[in-house]
Scaffold this motif. Structure first.
Motif, PDB file in Angstrom:
ATOM      1  N   HIS A  93       0.831  -1.208   0.000  1.00 44.08           N
ATOM      2  CA  HIS A  93       0.000   0.000   0.000  1.00 44.08           C
ATOM      3  C   HIS A  93       0.866   1.258   0.000  1.00 44.08           C
ATOM      4  N   GLU A  94       1.950   1.234   0.775  1.00 41.43           N
ATOM      5  CA  GLU A  94       2.869   2.377   0.809  1.00 41.43           C
ATOM      6  C   GLU A  94       3.424   2.643  -0.587  1.00 41.43           C
ATOM      7  N   TYR A  95       3.852   1.588  -1.253  1.00 39.40           N
ATOM      8  CA  TYR A  95       4.394   1.726  -2.607  1.00 39.40           C
ATOM      9  C   TYR A  95       3.327   2.238  -3.579  1.00 39.40           C
ATOM     10  N   LEU A  96       2.130   1.649  -3.541  1.00 40.49           N
ATOM     11  CA  LEU A  96       1.065   2.057  -4.454  1.00 40.49           C
ATOM     12  C   LEU A  96       0.685   3.527  -4.258  1.00 40.49           C
ATOM     13  N   LYS A  97       0.574   3.949  -3.022  1.00 38.51           N
ATOM     14  CA  LYS A  97       0.244   5.356  -2.742  1.00 38.51           C
ATOM     15  C   LYS A  97       1.322   6.280  -3.295  1.00 38.51           C
ATOM     16  N   ARG A  98       2.573   5.931  -3.064  1.00 38.52           N
ATOM     17  CA  ARG A  98       3.678   6.754  -3.550  1.00 38.52           C
ATOM     18  C   ARG A  98       3.705   6.768  -5.082  1.00 38.52           C
ATOM     19  N   LEU A  99       3.472   5.615  -5.689  1.00 42.23           N
ATOM     20  CA  LEU A  99       3.469   5.503  -7.146  1.00 42.23           C
ATOM     21  C   LEU A  99       2.392   6.392  -7.766  1.00 42.23           C
ATOM     22  N   VAL A 100       1.179   6.302  -7.224  1.00 43.19           N
ATOM     23  CA  VAL A 100       0.069   7.115  -7.734  1.00 43.19           C
ATOM     24  C   VAL A 100       0.357   8.598  -7.516  1.00 43.19           C
ATOM     25  N   ASP A 101       0.809   8.956  -6.322  1.00 47.04           N
ATOM     26  CA  ASP A 101       1.087  10.359  -6.029  1.00 47.04           C
ATOM     27  C   ASP A 101       2.150  10.912  -6.972  1.00 47.04           C
ATOM     28  N   THR A 102       3.208  10.148  -7.193  1.00 48.86           N
ATOM     29  CA  THR A 102       4.281  10.582  -8.099  1.00 48.86           C
ATOM     30  C   THR A 102       3.761  10.732  -9.521  1.00 48.86           C
ATOM     31  N   ALA A 103       2.997   9.748  -9.981  1.00 47.76           N
ATOM     32  CA  ALA A 103       2.482   9.805 -11.356  1.00 47.76           C
ATOM     33  C   ALA A 103       1.556  11.000 -11.558  1.00 47.76           C
ATOM     34  N   LEU A 104       0.646  11.212 -10.618  1.00 44.29           N
ATOM     35  CA  LEU A 104      -0.313  12.310 -10.776  1.00 44.29           C
ATOM     36  C   LEU A 104       0.351  13.673 -10.618  1.00 44.29           C
ATOM     37  N   SER A 105       1.432  13.740  -9.847  1.00 45.38           N
ATOM     38  CA  SER A 105       2.203  14.986  -9.721  1.00 45.38           C
ATOM     39  C   SER A 105       3.041  15.246 -10.969  1.00 45.38           C
ATOM     40  N   THR A 106       3.601  14.190 -11.534  1.00 44.28           N
ATOM     41  CA  THR A 106       4.508  14.302 -12.677  1.00 44.28           C
ATOM     42  C   THR A 106       3.775  14.551 -13.983  1.00 44.28           C
ATOM     43  N   TYR A 107       2.602  13.963 -14.122  1.00 45.99           N
ATOM     44  CA  TYR A 107       1.866  14.022 -15.392  1.00 45.99           C
ATOM     45  C   TYR A 107       0.500  14.668 -15.194  1.00 45.99           C
ATOM     46  N   PRO A 108       0.428  15.980 -15.253  1.00 52.24           N
ATOM     47  CA  PRO A 108      -0.874  16.641 -15.102  1.00 52.24           C
ATOM     48  C   PRO A 108      -1.841  16.290 -16.240  1.00 52.24           C
ATOM     49  N   GLU A 109      -1.302  15.721 -17.321  1.00 47.05           N
ATOM     50  CA  GLU A 109      -2.153  15.340 -18.459  1.00 47.05           C
ATOM     51  C   GLU A 109      -3.063  14.157 -18.125  1.00 47.05           C
ATOM     52  N   ILE A 110      -2.709  13.383 -17.127  1.00 46.07           N
ATOM     53  CA  ILE A 110      -3.493  12.199 -16.766  1.00 46.07           C
ATOM     54  C   ILE A 110      -4.760  12.638 -16.045  1.00 46.07           C
ATOM     55  N   LYS A 111      -5.899  12.262 -16.587  1.00 50.14           N
ATOM     56  CA  LYS A 111      -7.184  12.609 -15.972  1.00 50.14           C
ATOM     57  C   LYS A 111      -7.581  11.611 -14.893  1.00 50.14           C
ATOM     58  N   GLY A 112      -7.058  10.387 -14.986  1.00 50.49           N
ATOM     59  CA  GLY A 112      -7.385   9.384 -13.996  1.00 50.49           C
ATOM     60  C   GLY A 112      -6.640   8.089 -14.250  1.00 50.49           C
TER      61      GLY A 112
END
Length: 191
Positions: A93-112
């Motif tokens: 869960h720690e890894y998944l949360k960090r992965l999602v947070d990093t991806a959504l911070s890095t790629y504002p183009e991602i809607k979901g």
């Protein structure tokens, strides 16, 4: 290069689907686009290369008015990541949360993100990441969603939950059994 050809083909595809009324597109995947401290250095280098290429694809999609959604298997692992997480759901869960947070911070183009549960790669699959089955019960899915939803809310992005393998473990009837669905969503409030 091969990737230039892929971008050109994506431009043709995006134009055609946009012309017939589609408004979004789904691409694979968060794991291949997000560096992490638990990954092997060579994997992070490869991810950085993919990132540059995917930004071009995101731009093409945007130029045709298409929103971009990325998939994410629960859980895609490299050998080092598998060793680090082991069987610990807390670390997963720690890894998944960090992965999602990093991806959504890095790629504002991602809607979901389309979160695929029940995914498990066959023995014939080769590549950087291999998906393994992490979630087997409605309660496990529920706990993971409670961990991840605040990250999506923070970034004001959409989380789409979908099952991949029908019939695997007690969560396998999620797409058709009201009781399983109710247990997954128990206590999760939508805004």
């Amino acid at each position: 290069t091969l990737f230039d050809s892929i971008v050109k083909d994506m431009d043709t595809f995006a134009r055609k689907v946009s012309d017939i009324g589609y408004t979004s597109i789904t691409l694979d995947d968060i794991a291949h686009l997000t560096k992490d401290k638990w990954l092997e250095p060579e994997v992070n280098e490869t991810v950085a290369l993919y990132s540059d290429h995917y930004r071009k694809i995101f731009s093409v999609c945007a130029s045709h008015g298409l929103d971009v959604y990325l998939t994410m298997d629960v859980l895609s692992l490299t050998p080092k990541l598998k060793e680090k997480i082991g069987t610990s759901r807390k670390l997963a869960h720690e890894y998944l949360k960090r992965l999602v947070d990093t991806a959504l911070s890095t790629y504002p183009e991602i809607k979901g993100v389309i979160l695929r549960i029940g995914e498990c790669d066959g023995k014939d699959v080769k590549g950087i990441f291999r998906s393994e089955l992490l979630l087997k019960t409605p309660g496990q899915v529920n706990r993971m969603l409670k961990e991840l939803l605040p990250v999506f809310e923070h970034h004001n992005r959409l989380l789409i939950l979908r099952t991949w393998t029908v019939g695997a473990y007690p969560i396998g009837d999620f797409i058709w059994h009201r009781g399983t669905s109710a247990n997954v969503l128990k206590g999760i409030e939508s805004k």
